[in-house]
Design a protein around this motif. Structure first.
Motif, short mmCIF file in Angstrom:
data_model
loop_
_atom_site.label_atom_id
_atom_site.label_comp_id
_atom_site.label_asym_id
_atom_site.label_seq_id
_atom_site.Cartn_x
_atom_site.Cartn_y
_atom_site.Cartn_z
N ASN A 187 0.81 -1.22 0.00
CA ASN A 187 0.00 0.00 0.00
C ASN A 187 0.85 1.27 0.00
N ALA A 188 2.00 1.20 -0.66
CA ALA A 188 2.86 2.38 -0.69
C ALA A 188 3.10 2.80 -2.14
N ASP A 189 2.19 2.45 -3.03
CA ASP A 189 2.27 2.84 -4.44
C ASP A 189 3.55 2.36 -5.12
N HIS A 190 4.02 1.22 -4.72
CA HIS A 190 5.19 0.65 -5.39
C HIS A 190 4.71 -0.17 -6.59
N PRO A 191 5.30 0.04 -7.78
CA PRO A 191 4.77 -0.63 -8.98
C PRO A 191 5.00 -2.13 -8.99
N GLN A 192 5.86 -2.63 -8.11
CA GLN A 192 6.08 -4.08 -8.09
C GLN A 192 5.63 -4.74 -6.81
N VAL A 193 5.00 -3.95 -5.95
CA VAL A 193 4.35 -4.55 -4.78
C VAL A 193 2.91 -4.06 -4.84
N VAL A 194 2.06 -4.84 -5.53
CA VAL A 194 0.72 -4.32 -5.82
C VAL A 194 -0.39 -5.22 -5.28
N GLU A 195 -1.50 -4.56 -5.04
CA GLU A 195 -2.68 -5.30 -4.61
C GLU A 195 -3.24 -6.02 -5.82
N ILE A 196 -3.53 -7.33 -5.64
CA ILE A 196 -4.19 -7.99 -6.76
C ILE A 196 -5.64 -8.35 -6.46
N TRP A 197 -5.93 -8.64 -5.19
CA TRP A 197 -7.29 -9.13 -4.92
C TRP A 197 -7.80 -8.49 -3.64
N ASN A 198 -9.04 -8.13 -3.67
CA ASN A 198 -9.65 -7.54 -2.49
C ASN A 198 -10.88 -8.35 -2.11
N LEU A 199 -10.89 -8.83 -0.87
CA LEU A 199 -12.05 -9.58 -0.40
C LEU A 199 -12.83 -8.65 0.53
N VAL A 200 -14.01 -8.29 0.10
CA VAL A 200 -14.80 -7.36 0.91
C VAL A 200 -15.87 -8.12 1.66
N PHE A 201 -15.97 -7.80 2.93
CA PHE A 201 -16.99 -8.45 3.75
C PHE A 201 -18.09 -7.43 4.00
#
Ligand code: ATP
Ligand code: MG
Length: 874
Positions: free
Chosen positions: A200-214
């Motif tokens: 969560n620091a806007d790094h282009p190679q450490v990215v969020e791929i999936w979000n599980l929303v409850f």
């Protein structure tokens, strides 16, 4: 794994776990006032989360076309600049509607990523919601506990409300979420910096791929949270990011999703990707935006000047601008990419294939017109720059730059760039201020305050009975107040059942009234649809809210609307029959007064074609075809039987089909029982809406009668005007035309003679000032004659400086002509001079050093301008 396979694997995994594979909803949302574009997979299921309707199946999975360019989720400015945000992207998702919750959602996500797709566990991190005191929300320890069964605890990170509490918009369903991030850096880099610190620091190679929303709350109008009736799971995984990870790439654009487009851009522009930062960004912007724009057009949303169409236009213009500035493209070319796109994605999204020509034409025309705008803007900017430097300034007025941006659509970053190249600066503060003033103005004009629903009665599902009945005894189940600048306070009422048709599918909503048993009457001024429920709009709230009301639809209006809707189907059939089956509906508007139908077709309809279409529809009316309606058809069956559906329309499994003879369509609208009820059909106009899209407007029934009454009245008026009762009006008009053209000729000749005289007079009037022959005069000749005159005199007289002022047609103009030798010897410039003199007539102008003109508002200043010129010369 290629991207096709990646998509398929996802859907199959959840199918095996009893999820129904559903279709992607259209990306452009048509009947929801709260959302313009689908921005997440969950949008199409909103009504289930809110408990308004029940799903057939409690588990679903799909890949959803999303667009994040407006509202709460707007990534536009990131796109192209970074390598993992797109405007349009696919979101893979799985859903539980009040069925499984955190435990299964987490376990399946993990299994799919690590075992099925085989992503290394040691490159993954997960986040959980840490809680938020201001909202009185606890840390999501439940999710934490499930995760720690699967992943090392130092890879479970806390996330704040911004990242780990998902909300679709300002109001509506929301809840804590757990994200999965992937670190795709090299081992060496990983050893240097701990991946956890980059999540969560806007790094282009450490990215969020999936979000599980409850999903467990509903955000209310006052900002508070209320529990939803049930708990749901809503997950979303970025398909292009997943492909990047699985294909071992460092950028979404290096995957097989984007490579074919990028190769094509390289070929067309002759620039290579992966060489220079600015060119790379431009190429990414174009590769991304052509997808967003093409999918929107396929969904039936053309670029336009308002609403969703304007958003699409802006996306395309952003691409054109990048190409213009960084790839030096001054000619249209983005349209050429549609071919590659449709070849590559046409399997998964057949609408791209079938509408390829339309998409290509529309994009090409948009490109042409915006490039023209850029050209004009460059000229205007040149003027602004000249004015600025003439005054000895180095900073260009922000207001002027804003005017260029606002009135001519000339992009501000381009302005800034050009100024920089010329060593000038932009007054950014002034620009921002002007922008702010305008934003505030338009915001307050469209501001809407929506209060929460007040629930009066528990009712499972609202029933629509308006196909069969136009009145009913109803209860109000819920209501709320909506306030806008434009309409003031309105109330939205929902009933337990309703005969009112809510605006949808191009048909306007019913009007009518409510009567209480006490005899109060409340008018229903419009009916709309939102989240699958019908909403009735009133200006006041009934007094006894709890009592039962008689709800009555305005019958006359409904009948006319129904006639227009059926006529629209017949028109559609006629067009496909007469012009060909390439004709596809591209929008329609069915009202009580008239109907409008937009369709794809490449050329203007001839009078003969229009006559044929009109005859065809009127023949079907005369055949008195009965309505054949099936309210519970399956989509597959309807299609197999040749029913026509629309792209960009959301259909469930159960569809309604409407048949009149051979006209057979999927349709939820209201229709006549027999085509004879339409009485008559008349086309009143035909024209173009965009490249390859035509529009027909037509009327039926009483409106046709009124139309012909009016036409025949016009005819009588014309006869009366011609004042020649003996002759036929056509003959009279023809003889008037002949007379007119003869008179015109005579006038032309007289003018020439007059100019000839004038020429001699002027030559004789020349004053000699220091070797310059000065002529200054006023006339009422038109500009064309003045120009001819000026050049003739210039041929006959050396060392000429002539100024002619004219007040023809109440407009002031100045014309200056200077002999070419004088221009050089005395360094005179007619363009500069006329601009200066133009001030006397409150105007401006320009031209060549040799010949120039100015136009202005004040003819009284003409003499002063001529005197000033004389002074200049002497
Ligand atoms: P980010 O913080 O990276 O912008 P997000 O928090 O906005 O992501 P969500 O709203 O949770 O993302 O959407 C779910 C998934 O969709 C994300 O995990 C990501 O993989 C993908 N996604 C979100 N926005 C984009 C985008 N603009 N382009 C491509 N994929 C996206
Ligand atoms: Mg985001």
């Amino acid at each position: 794994m290629n991207s096709q396979k990646i998509r398929q694997t996802f859907l199959e995994y959840f199918k095996e776990r009893q999820h129904e594979v559903v279709k992607s909803a259209p990306m452009v949302i048509k009947d929801d006032p709260t959302l313009m574009f689908t921005n997440a997979g969950m949008n199409q299921f909103k009504e289930y989360f809110l408990g308004i309707n029940d799903p057939n199946n409690k588990r679903a999975t799909d890949t959803q076309k999303c667009l994040r360019v407006s509202g709460k989720h707007n990534d536009l400015e990131e796109v192209g600049v970074d390598t993992y945000h797109h405007t349009m992207f696919e979101m893979l998702g799985n859903w539980s509607f009040g069925d499984y919750f955190k435990k299964e959602a987490i376990a399946w996500a993990w299994e799919l990523l690590t075992e099925v797709y085989g992503i290394d566990k040691n490159s993954l991190y997960v986040t959980i919601f840490e809680g938020d005191a201001s909202e009185n929300l606890d840390c999501d320890t439940e999710a934490y506990n499930y995760w720690k069964e699967l992943i090392a605890e130092d890879r479970i990170l806390n996330g704040n409300k911004k990242d780990n509490f998902w909300e679709m918009g300002d109001q509506g369903p929301c809840g804590p979420c757990s994200e999965i991030h992937v670190d795709i850096r090299s081992d060496a880099e990983k050893a240097k910096i701990d991946g956890a610190s980059l999540v969560n620091a806007d790094h282009p190679q450490v990215v969020e791929i999936w979000n599980l929303v409850f999903m467990q709350y509903n955000r209310m109008a006052d900002g508070s949270l209320k529990n939803l009736p049930a708990q749901h799971v809503d997950t979303g995984m970025g398909f292009e990011r997943l492909a990047m990870v699985l294909q071992g790439k460092q950028s979404n654009y290096d995957t097989d999703v984007f490579q074919p487009l990028i190769r094509e851009i390289e070929t067309i522009t002759g620039r290579s990707y992966n060489k220079t930062v600015e060119i790379d960004i431009a190429i990414r912007v174009i590769a991304d935006h052509v997808r967003a724009v093409s999918f929107s057009i396929a969904d039936g949303q053309l670029p336009s000047n308002t609403g969703a169409g304007y958003v699409i236009r802006r996306i395309l213009r952003r691409a054109i601008r990048y190409a213009f500035t960084y790839l030096d493209r001054k000619e249209p070319f983005i349209y050429m990419l549609v071919n590659t796109l449709s070849r590559q994605m046409g399997e998964a999204f057949p609408e791209l294939k079938s509408q390829k020509n339309l998409i290509t034409n529309v994009i090409k025309e948009e490109e042409q017109s915006f490039l023209r705008t850029l050209d004009q803007g460059l000229l205007l900017l040149d003027n602004v720059i000249n004015e600025t430097t003439a005054l000895g300034n180095k900073t260009v007025d922000g207001k002027k730059a804003f005017e260029l941006y606002d009135t001519y659509g000339f992009p501000i970053d381009l302005t800034a760039l050009i100024l920089r190249e010329k060593g000038l600066e932009l007054d950014e503060k002034g620009f921002e201020e002007a922008m702010q003033v305008q934003k505030t103005r338009s915001r307050s004009a469209s501001e809407t305050v929506t209060s929460d629903w007040t629930e009066l009665r528990q009712d499972d599902q609202q029933e629509f009975i308006g196909y069969d009945k136009l009145d009913a005894q109803v209860f109000i189940t819920r209501y709320r107040k909506v306030t806008t600048k434009k309409d003031g306070d309105l109330y939205q009422l929902v009933f337990n059942l309703t005969p009112f048709y809510g605006e949808s599918g191009g048909q306007t909503g019913d009007k009518g009234y409510l009567e209480s048993s006490a005899g109060d009457t409340i008018y229903i001024i419009d009916t709309k649809k939102e989240n699958g429920q019908t909403i009735h709009l009133t200006k006041t709230l009934p007094k006894e809210l709890q009592s039962s009301f008689k709800a009555t639809v305005d019958q006359k209006q409904r009948k006319r609307t129904a006639a227009n809707h059926t006529a629209t189907h017949l028109l559609h059939q006629a067009l496909r029959k007469i012009l060909g089956t390439h004709v596809e509906q591209k929008g329609s508007m069915v009202r009580s007064a008239s109907l409008r139908f937009d369709f794809s077709h490449f050329s203007k309809l001839s009078q003969d074609e229009l006559d044929q279409v009109e005859h065809f529809v009127n023949d079907r009316i005369n055949e008195q075809l009965e309505l054949q309606e099936n309210r519970a058809n399956t989509y597959e069956n309807a299609m197999a039987n040749g029913a026509i559906g629309l792209f960009g329309e959301k259909y469930g499994d159960v569809v309604r089909t409407i048949k009149f003879g051979d006209s057979h369509e999927l349709c939820g609208g209201t229709h006549v029982k027999n085509t004879a009820d339409i009485w008559h059909f008349k086309i009143v106009s035909e024209g173009a809406v965009a490249a390859g899209i035509r529009r027909i407007e037509a009327i039926t029934g009483d409106a046709v009668k009124d139309y012909f009454t009016e036409q025949s009245q016009h005819f009588e008026d014309i006869k009366a005007l011609l004042n020649n009762p003996g002759k036929q009006p056509i003959e009279s008009i023809e003889s008037l035309q002949t007379e007119n053209s003869q008179l015109k000729k005579e006038i032309e000749e007289l003018k020439k003679a007059k100019a000839g005289n004038l020429k001699q007079e002027l030559i004789q009037s020349a004053e000699n000032h220091d070797g310059i022959n000065f002529i200054g005069t006023k006339t009422d000749l038109d500009t064309k004659s003045i120009k001819d005159l000026a050049f003739e005199i210039e041929r006959e007289m050396d060392n000429l400086f002539m100024i002619i002022g004219s007040d023809a047609n109440d407009k002031a103009t100045l014309t200056v002509i200077i002999s070419k030798n004088l221009v050089e010897e005395k360094d005179l410039n007619a363009g500069t001079i006329v601009r200066e003199l133009g001030k006397h007539i409150q105007g401006g102008g320009g031209g060549q050093p040799h010949f120039a003109t100015a136009g202005g508002k004040d003819p009284d200043g003409l003499q002063a301008a001529i005197d000033a010129a004389r002074k200049m010369v002497s």
